[in-house]
Design a protein around this motif. Structure first.
Motif, PDB file in Angstrom:
ATOM      1  N   PHE A   1     -19.740  24.197   5.113  1.00  0.00           N
ATOM      2  CA  PHE A   1     -20.891  23.748   5.530  1.00  0.00           C
ATOM      3  C   PHE A   1     -21.321  22.274   4.583  1.00  0.00           C
ATOM      4  O   PHE A   1     -20.553  21.516   4.048  1.00  0.00           O
ATOM      5  CB  PHE A   1     -21.260  24.821   3.514  1.00  0.00           C
TER       6      PHE A   1
ATOM      7  N   TYR B   1     -23.999  24.614   8.947  1.00  0.00           N
ATOM      8  CA  TYR B   1     -22.922  25.447   8.845  1.00  0.00           C
ATOM      9  C   TYR B   1     -22.005  24.829  10.083  1.00  0.00           C
ATOM     10  O   TYR B   1     -22.224  25.216  11.442  1.00  0.00           O
ATOM     11  CB  TYR B   1     -22.963  26.715   8.607  1.00  0.00           C
TER      12      TYR B   1
ATOM     13  N   PRO C   1     -20.399  25.606  -1.925  1.00  0.00           N
ATOM     14  CA  PRO C   1     -21.137  26.727  -0.472  1.00  0.00           C
ATOM     15  C   PRO C   1     -22.267  27.390  -1.356  1.00  0.00           C
ATOM     16  O   PRO C   1     -21.468  28.706  -2.145  1.00  0.00           O
ATOM     17  CB  PRO C   1     -20.036  26.846   0.659  1.00  0.00           C
TER      18      PRO C   1
ATOM     19  N   PHE D   1     -28.191  23.439   4.389  1.00  0.00           N
ATOM     20  CA  PHE D   1     -27.507  23.069   4.539  1.00  0.00           C
ATOM     21  C   PHE D   1     -26.987  23.611   6.291  1.00  0.00           C
ATOM     22  O   PHE D   1     -28.162  23.997   7.398  1.00  0.00           O
ATOM     23  CB  PHE D   1     -26.120  24.460   4.166  1.00  0.00           C
TER      24      PHE D   1
ATOM     25  N   GLU E   1     -24.146  19.103   3.801  1.00  0.00           N
ATOM     26  CA  GLU E   1     -25.892  19.926   3.377  1.00  0.00           C
ATOM     27  C   GLU E   1     -26.357  18.560   3.800  1.00  0.00           C
ATOM     28  O   GLU E   1     -26.469  17.917   4.334  1.00  0.00           O
ATOM     29  CB  GLU E   1     -25.365  19.157   1.697  1.00  0.00           C
TER      30      GLU E   1
END
Length: 385
Positions: A176, A171, A201, A169, A178
């Protein structure tokens, strides 16, 4: 067409079928475990001829440490006459052979049943040759699903969950996203972030997430929960010992670790490129032991102790005795073995990053007295509260 080329074509087809974006765990599953083509299915991976050396390839040290621990918990289990020793992810089979032989000399009732769980057919064949050579009867399985529940059992693993496929992931902007694999403009396999935030998440402590810089990259292991449930189903009464490289959640997701721990291993070298030559190299990520404990508790496995490999092995009575015997005969072989011991025990080698987690199921187990002062379980559990 080479095996690597065939596997890459399979992966490219799956990327296309998925709309141009394949999650990292699906890529890892193919790269490591695709039948006849994945890394663990088609290569000699252990030892000098492979891409990395695990602790069982470095002498008897790990076997001695496990034998001391298992002898201790066998006594706490009530010294059953009939009991089972099982290793999952047993690789070459050398560790299971060594530990069972040591227990045969240490205990009045050594394990009456030996089980090896290894998903790779090629490695199971290598194991069988070793077991036959040693005259040992070992039940071999490809999956935990094939094993019925056992009442008195000790389960051990060495470098197992680090090879579970992970999801990655990024952020950013408080959400979040992927990270997976796609085909880049130049035609090469490349990273790509999903357009929409993740709907589920990872379970990471909010106070850790709040400390991250924007654009923080890492990964999480979605296979831990299912694995712990499978282990707990088998262990009706017994102990689980997990040795692997990893951290507490607070250390794993510290703000300075901005690119995670995902790496590939090729030719005894760790590299960041995980996409070149799928099937030709190992791909691993460190273990979040806090999450592992949480998953274990949900499955009925209670944490007993968590400590560094170096602290555990340095205090093991059998290992200390062996070191003393080598020191009394300082020949070339002794010096070679002691050099391997330093690699396993010292912080600059494998001694600090590798951790041992002990869990119990339906039996009261206390940490061995010789290890009590080296237990860091409280540190591990703090983000769980």
């Amino acid at each position: 067409m080479t095996e690597q080329s065939r596997l890459e074509q399979i992966i490219r087809t799956r990327i296309s079928d998925a709309g141009g974006f394949l999650p990292m765990d699906e890529y890892m599953q193919a790269a490591l475990y695709e039948p006849a083509l994945g890394y663990y299915e088609s290569k000699t991976v252990f030892g000098k001829a492979g891409d990395f050396i695990t602790a069982p390839e470095l002498g008897p040290w790990l076997g001695l440490g496990f034998a001391d621990l298992i002898a201790n918990v066998w006594q706490q289990m009530g010294e059953p006459e009939h009991w089972t020793l099982m290793e999952q992810g047993s690789g070459s089979g050398k560790l299971l052979v060594l530990v069972s032989e040591l227990l045969g000399r240490m205990l009045p009732a050594p394990p009456s049943r030996l089980i090896s769980v290894e998903r790779s057919e090629g490695l199971r064949q290598r194991q069988k040759a070793l077991f036959d050579e040693r005259g040992m009867h070992v039940e071999q399985y490809a999956s935990l699903d094939e094993i019925e529940p056992v009442e008195h059992i000790v389960v051990l693993s060495n470098e197992l969950p680090d090879a579970f496929p992970v999801r990655c992931f990024c952020y950013r902007s408080g959400q979040f996203f992927e990270r997976g694999i796609s085909v880049g403009d130049d035609g090469a396999l490349a990273w790509r972030s999903a357009d929409q935030p993740m709907q589920a998440p990872p379970a990471i402590a909010a106070e850790l997430i709040a400390s991250w810089p924007d654009g923080y990259i890492s990964e999480f292991n979605p296979g831990l929960s299912g694995w712990q449930q499978s282990v707990a189903r088998i262990v009706q009464r017994g102990v689980v010992m997990t040795l692997d490289y990893g951290y507490s959640q607070a250390e794993y997701y510290r703000p300075g670790r901005v690119e995670g721990t995902l790496l590939a291993h090729a030719g005894h070298t760790a590299v960041a490129d995980v996409f070149t030559g799928p099937g030709s190299r190992d791909i691993t990520a460190h273990v979040d032991f806090t999450e592992l404990v949480r998953c274990g508790r949900s499955a009925g496995l209670q944490p007993v102790m968590w400590m560094t490999q170096g602290g555990w092995l340095a205090q093991s009575p059998s290992l200390q005795s062996f070191v003393e015997s080598l020191a009394r005969q300082p020949d070339a072989n002794s010096m070679h073995l002691l050099a391997h011991a330093k690699r396993l025990l010292m912080p600059f080698g494998m001694g600090e990053v590798f951790k041992l987690l002990i869990q119990s199921a339906n039996v009261a187990i206390e940490r061995p007295a010789y290890l009590a002062q080296f237990d860091h379980l409280k540190e591990l559990l703090s983000p769980c509260r």
